[in-house]
Design a protein around this motif. Structure first.
Motif: not given
Length: 52
Positions: A1, A5, A12, A15-16, A21, A23, A25-27, A29
């Protein structure tokens, strides 16, 4: 991740999509990752051994 990034410059939502997954969840992490890296990369002390 972190690579996606900071090195690839993905947002976000992008990446999601890559990680399949949400967004949010990305934030989550992204907030925890720097602290986890600091713990893993901190200098380790070597116990001193007295030589007789």
């Amino acid at each position: 991740m972190i690579v996606l990034r900071y090195y690839e410059g993905l947002s976000d939502p992008e990446i999601a999509e890559v990680l399949k997954c949400r967004p949010t969840t990305v934030r989550a992490y992204a907030r925890r990752a720097p602290a986890a890296l600091r713990v893993e990369l901190r200098p380790r002390t070597v116990p001193s051994v007295e030589v007789p």
